[in-house]
Design an enzyme around this catalytic site. Structure first.
Site, PDB file in Angstrom:
ATOM      1  N   ASP A 121       2.003   6.054   2.428  1.00 44.00           N
ATOM      2  CA  ASP A 121       1.201   4.854   2.692  1.00 44.00           C
ATOM      3  C   ASP A 121      -0.253   5.279   2.485  1.00 44.00           C
ATOM      4  O   ASP A 121      -0.734   6.179   3.164  1.00 44.00           O
ATOM      5  CB  ASP A 121       1.463   4.437   4.146  1.00 44.00           C
ATOM      6  CG  ASP A 121       0.538   3.344   4.634  1.00 44.00           C
ATOM      7  OD1 ASP A 121      -0.572   3.184   4.093  1.00 44.00           O
ATOM      8  OD2 ASP A 121       0.903   2.639   5.583  1.00 44.00           O
ATOM      9  N   LYS A 163       4.186   1.531  16.183  1.00 45.15           N
ATOM     10  CA  LYS A 163       3.125   2.486  16.550  1.00 45.15           C
ATOM     11  C   LYS A 163       3.242   2.977  17.999  1.00 45.15           C
ATOM     12  O   LYS A 163       2.361   2.783  18.827  1.00 45.15           O
ATOM     13  CB  LYS A 163       1.756   1.874  16.273  1.00 45.15           C
ATOM     14  CG  LYS A 163       1.594   1.489  14.808  1.00 45.15           C
ATOM     15  CD  LYS A 163       0.199   1.210  14.378  1.00 45.15           C
ATOM     16  CE  LYS A 163       0.095   1.001  12.873  1.00 45.15           C
ATOM     17  NZ  LYS A 163       0.710  -0.190  12.324  1.00 45.15           N
ATOM     18  N   ASP A 179       0.824  -1.217   0.000  1.00 44.78           N
ATOM     19  CA  ASP A 179       0.000   0.000   0.000  1.00 44.78           C
ATOM     20  C   ASP A 179       0.855   1.262   0.000  1.00 44.78           C
ATOM     21  O   ASP A 179       0.439   2.310   0.460  1.00 44.78           O
ATOM     22  CB  ASP A 179      -0.937  -0.001   1.227  1.00 44.78           C
ATOM     23  CG  ASP A 179      -0.176  -0.063   2.554  1.00 44.78           C
ATOM     24  OD1 ASP A 179       1.037  -0.355   2.548  1.00 44.78           O
ATOM     25  OD2 ASP A 179      -0.803   0.194   3.601  1.00 44.78           O
TER      26      ASP A 179
HETATM   27  N1  GDD Z   1      -0.920 -11.412   3.113  1.00 45.39           N
HETATM   28  C1  GDD Z   1      -1.250 -10.629   4.138  1.00 45.39           C
HETATM   29  N2  GDD Z   1      -1.854 -11.202   5.224  1.00 45.39           N
HETATM   30  N3  GDD Z   1      -0.970  -9.314   4.074  1.00 45.39           N
HETATM   31  C2  GDD Z   1      -1.318  -8.548   5.131  1.00 45.39           C
HETATM   32  C3  GDD Z   1      -1.966  -9.065   6.274  1.00 45.39           C
HETATM   33  C4  GDD Z   1      -2.250 -10.472   6.308  1.00 45.39           C
HETATM   34  O1  GDD Z   1      -2.816 -11.011   7.256  1.00 45.39           O
HETATM   35  N4  GDD Z   1      -2.171  -8.032   7.133  1.00 45.39           N
HETATM   36  C5  GDD Z   1      -1.670  -6.930   6.546  1.00 45.39           C
HETATM   37  N5  GDD Z   1      -1.156  -7.230   5.332  1.00 45.39           N
HETATM   38  C6  GDD Z   1      -0.521  -6.322   4.382  1.00 45.39           C
HETATM   39  C7  GDD Z   1      -1.367  -5.099   4.063  1.00 45.39           C
HETATM   40  O2  GDD Z   1      -2.216  -5.375   2.956  1.00 45.39           O
HETATM   41  C8  GDD Z   1      -0.312  -4.047   3.754  1.00 45.39           C
HETATM   42  O3  GDD Z   1       0.090  -4.084   2.396  1.00 45.39           O
HETATM   43  C9  GDD Z   1       0.881  -4.468   4.605  1.00 45.39           C
HETATM   44  O4  GDD Z   1       0.647  -5.818   4.988  1.00 45.39           O
HETATM   45  C10 GDD Z   1       1.043  -3.608   5.867  1.00 45.39           C
HETATM   46  O5  GDD Z   1      -0.152  -3.623   6.600  1.00 45.39           O
HETATM   47  P1  GDD Z   1      -0.883  -2.276   7.030  1.00 45.39           P
HETATM   48  O6  GDD Z   1      -2.132  -2.641   7.698  1.00 45.39           O
HETATM   49  O7  GDD Z   1      -0.944  -1.315   5.895  1.00 45.39           O
HETATM   50  O8  GDD Z   1       0.127  -1.770   8.150  1.00 45.39           O
HETATM   51  P2  GDD Z   1       0.434  -0.292   8.629  1.00 45.39           P
HETATM   52  O9  GDD Z   1       0.418   0.646   7.499  1.00 45.39           O
HETATM   53  O10 GDD Z   1      -0.449   0.028   9.777  1.00 45.39           O
HETATM   54  O11 GDD Z   1       1.927  -0.436   9.209  1.00 45.39           O
HETATM   55  C11 GDD Z   1       2.951  -1.037   8.439  1.00 45.39           C
HETATM   56  O12 GDD Z   1       3.415  -0.142   7.448  1.00 45.39           O
HETATM   57  C12 GDD Z   1       4.059   1.057   7.928  1.00 45.39           C
HETATM   58  C13 GDD Z   1       4.522   1.844   6.740  1.00 45.39           C
HETATM   59  O13 GDD Z   1       3.455   2.282   6.001  1.00 45.39           O
HETATM   60  C14 GDD Z   1       4.107  -1.427   9.381  1.00 45.39           C
HETATM   61  O14 GDD Z   1       5.009  -2.181   8.613  1.00 45.39           O
HETATM   62  C15 GDD Z   1       4.795  -0.209   9.968  1.00 45.39           C
HETATM   63  O15 GDD Z   1       5.909  -0.583  10.740  1.00 45.39           O
HETATM   64  C16 GDD Z   1       5.246   0.706   8.842  1.00 45.39           C
HETATM   65  O16 GDD Z   1       5.836   1.893   9.374  1.00 45.39           O
HETATM   66 MG    MG Z   2      -0.139   0.535   5.511  1.00 45.87          MG
END
Ligand code: GDD
Ligand code: MG
Length: 343
Positions: A237, A179, A128
């Site tokens: 993001d 977070k 994303d």
């Molecule tokens: N296959 C799969 N299965 N993918 C998953 C799952 C799952 O169960 N859960 C989440 N994802 C994928 C999401 O689709 C996304 O592309 C990615 O993993 C990260 O999940 P997000 O839900 O977008 O996390 P975030 O944005 O809150 O936090 C993450 O991204 C940040 C940067 O944008 C973390 O990695 C943070 O540490 C990071 O700073």
């Molecule tokens: Mg994200």
């Protein structure tokens, strides 16, 4: 001997080229995108268009530029939609699908794809993120620094929505906190969701649902096996509506991103908004900073601002809608201010 000869040619072209030739990546695209509901109810986040093109295309194009040749898509929710959009090959990259029975988080999918990833260092990307990270350079940096994992890091003003790092010496990461509150945040350098990992990391990820950010990175940091690769370019993001709009604005050269299948009256004014396919918008309607899903009919003399409107919605004439979130398949006949409308 001939083979050795080829390797010498590769070496003489610089290490970067050798690394470029070897790259595999896993894309995490199985999340539920709860913060983009209701738009994400029937479309995975990686297929959200940015300047009328799904964000996954930007990721795969950027991987192709780094000469990545194989990608594993870690899919769970909406897997069929992702498969039917991408198929088996894109931009010259061979695509594999690794299907989870249950959501495995951000670490479990990497473990599940062990068979694809166990041979050499590989990339993992959150699906994303819009960025211009040079993945080949990241991989080169990773190999030269002998880390188990190298995280791309980006400096932001508010780190609380992200994973945040504390630096040690020589690009090493001493601490990783997912977070944190503002007070807990050890810096404003965040995990940009793009890693180079050594296959040995597969042994440290347990089976089942795992958060790589909460269960794996903090331990690697404590063992001095985590390094950082600083990235200074644009990075977003798209996980919340305002950032999704921001990502679109960064790329588009027009006032708004309107899918060409929409019919917009010439006297309608649309700014800083994203409009998916098959939507009709009537005269004297003004739409600002709003995301509108597919198959929506919006009448005349309407003002819509800072809102999210899901698929198959009808909005009657002469209304004012601000800060609204409207679920799919609804017929809206009244003004709405700062509310979520589900039924
Ligand atoms: N296959 C799969 N299965 N993918 C998953 C799952 C799952 O169960 N859960 C989440 N994802 C994928 C999401 O689709 C996304 O592309 C990615 O993993 C990260 O999940 P997000 O839900 O977008 O996390 P975030 O944005 O809150 O936090 C993450 O991204 C940040 C940067 O944008 C973390 O990695 C943070 O540490 C990071 O700073
Ligand atoms: Mg994200």
């Amino acid at each position: 001997q001939a083979e050795d000869g080829i390797r010498d040619v590769e070496r003489s072209r610089g290490l970067g080229d050798v690394y470029k030739r070897q790259m595999k990546a896993l894309l995490l695209v199985g999340g539920y995108a709860t913060r983009l509901r209701p738009l994400s109810l029937d479309r995975p986040k990686c297929l959200f268009p940015v300047d009328n093109k799904p964000i996954i295309d930007y990721l795969i194009e950027n991987l192709a530029k780094a000469n990545c040749t194989e990608v594993v898509l870690a899919v769970n929710n909406h897997a069929e939609k992702i498969k039917s959009y991408l198929g088996e090959e894109k931009h010259g990259i061979k695509l594999h699908y690794s299907q989870e029975d249950q959501p495995l988080g951000t670490g479990g999918p990497i473990k599940l794809a062990t068979n694809y990833l166990q041979d050499e260092p590989f990339l993992v990307l959150n699906g994303d993120i819009l960025s211009w990270i040079d993945y080949a350079e990241l991989m080169q940096h990773h190999k030269e620094n002998h880390a188990t994992a190298t995280l791309t890091l980006k400096q932001v003003s508010d780190p609380t929505r992200y994973g945040v790092v504390r630096f040690g010496e020589n690009d090493s990461i001493q601490e990783f906190v997912e977070k944190p509150t503002r007070e807990q945040a050890p810096s404003n350098w965040i995990n940009a969701g793009c890693y180079a990992l050594n296959p040995e990391i597969l042994n440290t990820i347990p089976e089942g649902k795992v958060s790589i950010e909460r269960q794996v990175f903090p331990k690697l940091a404590a063992q001095n096996k985590l390094k950082g690769y600083k990235y200074h370019g644009d990075w977003i993001d798209i996980g919340v509506p305002s950032d999704y709009l921001g990502a679109d604005k960064l790329i588009r050269k027009t006032q708004a991103s309107i899918n060409p299948t929409c019919i917009i009256h010439p006297n309608a004014t649309i700014t800083d908004s994203i409009i998916w396919g098959n939507t009709t918008i009537g005269p004297h309607t003004i739409i600002t900073s709003t995301i509108i899903g597919r198959n929506t009919m919006i009448g005349h003399h309407i003002s819509i601002k800072n809102s999210v409107i899901a698929d198959n919605t009808i909005i009657d004439h002469n209304l004012i809608i601000t800060e609204a979130t409207i679920y799919p398949n609804l017929h809206i006949e009244t003004n709405i201010k700062n509310r979520e409308i589900k039924t």
